[in-house]
Design a protein around this motif. Structure first.
Motif, short mmCIF file in Angstrom:
data_model
loop_
_atom_site.label_atom_id
_atom_site.label_comp_id
_atom_site.label_asym_id
_atom_site.label_seq_id
_atom_site.Cartn_x
_atom_site.Cartn_y
_atom_site.Cartn_z
N PHE A 59 0.83 -1.22 0.38
CA PHE A 59 -0.36 0.20 -0.01
C PHE A 59 0.69 1.35 -0.08
O PHE A 59 0.31 2.62 -0.65
CB PHE A 59 -0.59 0.28 1.13
CG PHE A 59 -2.47 -1.05 1.32
CD1 PHE A 59 -2.52 -1.81 -0.10
CD2 PHE A 59 -3.13 -1.04 1.93
CE1 PHE A 59 -3.15 -2.85 0.09
CE2 PHE A 59 -4.44 -1.83 2.37
CZ PHE A 59 -3.98 -3.01 1.26
N ASP A 60 1.48 1.37 0.53
CA ASP A 60 2.84 2.29 0.58
C ASP A 60 3.11 2.64 -0.54
O ASP A 60 3.81 3.66 -0.80
CB ASP A 60 4.27 2.21 2.05
CG ASP A 60 3.53 2.25 3.73
OD1 ASP A 60 2.48 2.85 3.73
OD2 ASP A 60 3.97 1.89 4.20
N GLU A 61 4.18 2.16 -1.06
CA GLU A 61 4.57 2.05 -2.87
C GLU A 61 3.75 2.23 -3.45
O GLU A 61 3.65 3.17 -4.41
CB GLU A 61 4.82 0.91 -2.86
CG GLU A 61 6.32 -0.46 -2.63
CD GLU A 61 6.87 -1.61 -3.15
OE1 GLU A 61 7.92 -1.96 -2.48
OE2 GLU A 61 5.69 -2.52 -2.74
N ILE A 62 2.23 1.78 -3.19
CA ILE A 62 1.34 1.96 -4.35
C ILE A 62 1.10 3.74 -4.23
O ILE A 62 0.89 4.65 -5.22
CB ILE A 62 0.05 1.81 -4.24
CG1 ILE A 62 0.38 0.41 -4.99
CG2 ILE A 62 -1.07 2.41 -4.50
CD1 ILE A 62 -0.66 -0.91 -4.71
N GLY B 86 1.25 9.50 -5.90
CA GLY B 86 0.98 10.46 -4.55
C GLY B 86 -0.41 10.92 -3.62
O GLY B 86 -0.31 12.31 -3.20
N ILE B 87 -0.77 10.12 -3.62
CA ILE B 87 -1.84 9.93 -2.65
C ILE B 87 -1.94 9.23 -1.49
O ILE B 87 -1.23 7.59 -2.13
CB ILE B 87 -3.09 10.34 -2.98
CG1 ILE B 87 -3.52 9.14 -4.04
CG2 ILE B 87 -3.22 11.74 -3.25
CD1 ILE B 87 -4.53 9.22 -4.81
N PRO B 88 -2.28 8.82 -0.33
CA PRO B 88 -2.73 7.33 0.07
C PRO B 88 -4.16 6.52 -0.78
O PRO B 88 -5.16 7.01 -1.27
CB PRO B 88 -3.01 7.57 1.78
CG PRO B 88 -2.79 9.38 2.05
CD PRO B 88 -2.75 9.78 0.11
N LEU B 89 -3.73 4.99 -0.27
CA LEU B 89 -4.22 4.26 -1.40
C LEU B 89 -6.16 4.30 -0.21
O LEU B 89 -5.69 4.08 0.76
CB LEU B 89 -3.58 2.98 -1.52
CG LEU B 89 -4.81 2.05 -2.15
CD1 LEU B 89 -5.04 2.24 -3.45
CD2 LEU B 89 -4.47 0.95 -1.58
#
Length: 68
Positions: free
Chosen positions: A23-26, A31-34
């Motif tokens: 999730f952090d890589e995404i 450029g925004i949290p999943l």
């Protein structure tokens, strides 16, 4: 333009048959949290020859699979 466009392009460029991203890589890629809206947007990925194979909330990963 989709808010996940950068992710779709990132995945499309990969040569492998599957790709695992946290999730952090995404979040770094787009450029925004999943968030929960990802579930609605994930269908756009099929236009790029990929699909979401698995989402693990426990491990906080998403596995993408090539559909070709």
């Amino acid at each position: 333009m989709s808010k996940y466009q950068a992710l779709w392009e990132y995945v499309r460029e990969k040569e492998s048959k599957s790709l695992k991203l946290t999730f952090d890589e995404i979040a770094d890629i787009v450029g925004i949290p999943l968030d929960h809206s990802f579930l609605n947007y994930k269908k756009e990925l099929t236009e790029y020859g990929w699909q979401v194979g698995k989402i693990s909330m426990k491990e906080q990963i998403i596995i993408f699979e090539k559909t070709d």
